[in-house]
Write an enzyme that holds these catalytic residues in place. Structure first.
Site, PDB file in Angstrom:
ATOM      1  N   GLY A 165      32.283  61.686  37.092  1.00 21.70           N
ATOM      2  CA  GLY A 165      33.591  61.525  37.721  1.00 21.70           C
ATOM      3  C   GLY A 165      33.950  60.100  38.114  1.00 21.70           C
ATOM      4  O   GLY A 165      35.056  59.836  38.590  1.00 21.70           O
ATOM      5  N   SER A 194      21.211  54.540  30.189  1.00 16.33           N
ATOM      6  CA  SER A 194      20.419  53.987  29.086  1.00 16.33           C
ATOM      7  C   SER A 194      18.938  54.095  29.377  1.00 16.33           C
ATOM      8  O   SER A 194      18.484  53.689  30.442  1.00 16.33           O
ATOM      9  CB  SER A 194      20.779  52.512  28.887  1.00 16.33           C
ATOM     10  OG  SER A 194      22.131  52.391  28.553  1.00 16.33           O
ATOM     11  N   GLN A 314      40.248  31.101  -1.321  1.00 19.94           N
ATOM     12  CA  GLN A 314      40.667  30.492  -0.060  1.00 19.94           C
ATOM     13  C   GLN A 314      40.920  31.524   1.042  1.00 19.94           C
ATOM     14  O   GLN A 314      40.590  31.298   2.195  1.00 19.94           O
ATOM     15  CB  GLN A 314      41.926  29.651  -0.261  1.00 19.94           C
ATOM     16  CG  GLN A 314      42.226  28.783   0.959  1.00 19.94           C
ATOM     17  CD  GLN A 314      43.415  27.865   0.726  1.00 19.94           C
ATOM     18  OE1 GLN A 314      44.508  28.321   0.420  1.00 19.94           O
ATOM     19  NE2 GLN A 314      43.188  26.572   0.889  1.00 19.94           N
ATOM     20  N   GLU A 399      29.016  48.160  31.202  1.00 18.54           N
ATOM     21  CA  GLU A 399      28.857  47.039  32.140  1.00 18.54           C
ATOM     22  C   GLU A 399      30.220  46.619  32.694  1.00 18.54           C
ATOM     23  O   GLU A 399      30.428  45.481  33.074  1.00 18.54           O
ATOM     24  CB  GLU A 399      28.173  45.840  31.458  1.00 18.54           C
ATOM     25  CG  GLU A 399      26.849  46.192  30.812  1.00 18.54           C
ATOM     26  CD  GLU A 399      25.629  45.642  31.529  1.00 18.54           C
ATOM     27  OE1 GLU A 399      25.790  44.931  32.533  1.00 18.54           O
ATOM     28  OE2 GLU A 399      24.510  45.934  31.087  1.00 18.54           O
TER      29      GLU A 399
END
Lengths: 420, 270
Positions: A165, A194, A314, A399
């Site tokens: 939540g 993790s 190019q 993060e």
């Protein structure tokens, strides 16, 4: 090189892909272009540290990147080897086994390892962040107990803030830690953790007080504590070399001596951890983009269409030039953010947010462009760019999402709403 | 020049003093390109590292220290200013101190093993090592000469292509296993001696972060060829450097008769 061309000319199937990959893995990172020099602007000493990390990565990480992704292997043995080099607690004090180095050194190391496996580098950075939180805030007892285990990575750590939540609205977290004599009793769950299930120590941000950030404390929960359990391993687009699971607390009793810092200081600690974490995750994106760009360049000197190497068109040359601008600008900004953390600059959090925002987005785009330059081969799982792409995609999300990064940067520019 | 060590002391003493040679070369994984003027290969902006055989030599010296066979290990590099980075790597692997013999850029390209071995011989006069370990050859020129020349100049025994170094049975000499064409040859050499390292001698360690930091404080002395009184006049002149010829496609044959027929056509078989 000649061998590559010969094989390609003779045999336009899987055998060519293997030869390309083998040559690429070794010579890919040895760009002689000064723009793409991964050591750009660094002193000889920093280059030496970077060199160590790159050599280690080429030998011990890159050759396994594909396998770890395909078979969902969390490479604990490889982490132990990195720890033996001092990569387990890079910016922790040397007293208890840390390497006593800077955030810039850490950024160089994570970027280097990410050129060989983004996921592994990302986990290594999370472990380092947790070790630092204990090193910077822990009591002497806590530091003496945990750092000697975390620095050699004989025990691994996970960082638990996000809940089903509360993601961006991190301060709204609901996991409670009710006081019971010398213990806290934890109830609640954390999401997207993790390393969960494979790690030994969980740094859990939980509510010991009232609503809002000031009611949050950081408590360390050891694996096998009764009441601690894990959800199923999530199936993800990338980061497959790392288990990601819910962490569930059901009347989980944790000694109060496992609390890091005073009650109510947990949110601040979590945010301070994230400043460094943002530089680190941005560094992982740099590694992914660097490897992808060099891989694409290599491919373009080999692949021919319309009688010319791709590198002679190019439009495609311009792609490489733009990718270089994206990569190098990101690299310099990330290293600047690391340095502002090292120098204790009060404006550092905003620089870290800016670096994370810019680098993760630009580097993902570099990987995406590199994939396009590979044409059809780019889409095959045999080729590494798709893995760099998948693995670096989440860096724009975790993060602190890049939307939150925008909030932080804007706030720094304009000043807090309501402030004079 | 003769330096005699009391052989009975080897087992009991502070250990051998080892001098290890390290050369800075183009990294093994780089795709080397020839300069357009064909005077040599492109080295500017190209990644360099320690010659892999020298890494093995450094590793062996550090292991001998750890086994208490050696007391002090000194690394030496003959080369440009950047050779200091190579020496820092050796220090970070566990070498005690380093010596850099700096070669001016003008003379660098013309430097040959004969010059390097003379410089090393001069350094041996003052350093008085018991053992010199060099890589068997450098991967840029593949000469495989410096170790042998050094031993000849010093009139020391040599044990080249070493795959193992250990004390001899009576601990008064070194027992070296050499990789030769016929297999493995084991010889006993008295010290002081020159040994050159081969691929299977050991697997070099990574430096660690703490060791890299410690290495910064280890002494690194600089010397010049003039100070050592060695003349760097080139004995050879490189006329041109070219790419090897592009390999031509071969032809597949269906049977042995075809093969013999083709060989006859080319006059390779009567």
């Amino acid at each position: 090189m000649q061998a590559l061309r010969r094989v390609f000319a003779l045999n336009q199937n899987a055998s060519w892909t293997r030869t390309v990959l083998a040559t690429q893995q070794k010579s890919c990172l040895l760009s002689s272009s000064s723009i793409l020099d991964i050591g750009i602007g660094l002193s000889a000493e920093k280059r030496q540290i970077q060199e160590l990390a790159l050599t280690f990565t080429q030998n011990e990480v890159a050759p396994h990147m594909q396998k770890w992704d395909a078979e969902h292997i969390f490479p604990v043995e490889m982490f132990t080897k990195t720890a033996a080099l001092g990569f387990g607690a890079i910016y922790c004090k040397e007293e208890h086994g840390g390497s006593g180095l800077s955030r810039l050194d850490a950024s160089l190391i994570f970027e280097a390892i990410a050129t060989g496996c983004v996921t592994s580098s990302a986990y290594l950075s999370i472990h380092n962040m947790c070790a630092w939180m204990i090193d910077s805030t822990g009591t002497e007892e806590q530091r003496a107990k945990w750092l000697p285990q975390l620095a050699p990575m004989s025990r691994l750590a996970s960082y638990c803030l996000t809940e089903p939540g509360s993601g961006s609205d991190a301060a709204a977290l609901k996991t409670t830690a009710k006081s019971d004599g010398n213990y806290y009793v934890l109830n609640g769950s954390k999401a997207f953790i993790s390393g969960a299930g494979a790690t030994d120590l969980y740094l859990v941000m939980c509510r010991t007080g009232a609503d809002g950030p000031k009611g949050i404390s950081c408590v360390m929960v050891e694996k096998d504590t009764p009441g601690l359990s894990f959800g199923k391993i999530e199936r993800k687009l990338g980061w497959n070399a790392q288990p990601t699971r819910e962490v569930v607390f059901e009347n989980c009793r944790v000694p109060k001596s496992n609390r890091l810092g005073p009650e109510g200081s947990g949110f601040g600690l979590a945010m301070r951890g994230l400043n460094g974490g943002r530089v680190n995750i941005a560094s992982c994106s740099l590694g992914a983009a660097h490897a992808s760009l060099l891989a694409a360049r290599e491919y373009m000197t080999v692949r021919k269409q319309f009688g010319k190497q791709l590198a002679e068109f190019q439009a495609l040359q311009f792609q490489l030039a733009e990718m270089a601008a994206q990569l190098v600008s990101s690299r310099l900004l990330v290293r600047q953010a690391a340095q502002s953390l090292d120098s204790g600059d009060p404006g550092a959090p905003a620089v870290c947010a800016l670096a994370k925002l810019h680098a993760t987005e630009q580097c993902f785009d570099v990987c995406n462009r590199a994939l396009q330059l590979f044409g059809g081969y780019g889409y095959l799982l045999d080729f590494p760019v798709q893995q760099y792409l998948r693995d670096s995609r989440v860096n724009c999300i975790l993060e602190g999402t890049n939307q939150v990064m925008r909030m932080l940067v804007a706030r720094d520019i304009i000043g807090r709403l309501g402030d004079a | 020049y003769i330096h005699i060590i009391n052989k009975a002391d080897m087992a009991a003493s502070k250990g051998l003093k080892i001098l290890v040679g390290c050369k800075r070369v183009i990294d093994y994984a780089v795709k080397v390109r020839v300069k357009p003027d064909r005077s040599g290969v492109v080295t500017e902006g190209v990644k360099h590292s320690m010659n892999p055989f020298d890494e093995i030599a450094v590793e062996e010296a550090v292991r001998m220290k750890e086994k208490k066979l050696a007391g002090e290990a000194v690394a030496i590099s003959v080369g440009p200013p950047q050779s200091q980075e190579t020496l820092r790597t050796a220090l970070a692997m566990g070498i005690d101190r380093a010596i850099h013999v700096e070669i001016p850029l003008a003379q660098l390209e013309k430097l040959q093993p004969i010059h390097v071995s003379k410089l090393l011989a001069k350094v041996c006069e003052s350093e008085k090592p018991d053992l010199v370990i060099l890589g068997k050859q450098a991967i840029d020129d593949d000469c495989n000469q410096t170790g042998q020349m050094l031993a000849a100049l010093l009139d020391w025994p040599q044990a080249t292509f070493a795959s193992k170094i250990e004390p001899s049975q009576d601990s008064k000499q070194l027992r070296v296993t050499r990789e030769v064409d016929g297999g493995l040859e084991t010889i006993d050499v008295s010290v002081p001696a020159v040994v050159t390292s081969d691929l299977r001698l050991n697997e070099p360690r990574y430096a660690t972060l703490p060791n890299i930091m410690k290495a910064k404080k280890k002494p690194l002395a600089k010397m010049s060829p003039d100070q050592l009184g060695v003349d760097l006049q080139p004995r050879q002149e490189v006329i041109s450097v070219e790419d090897p010829p592009v390999r031509k496609a071969g032809a597949k044959v269906e049977s042995v008769e075809d093969l013999v027929g083709k060989l006859r056509e080319k006059g390779l078989v009567k």
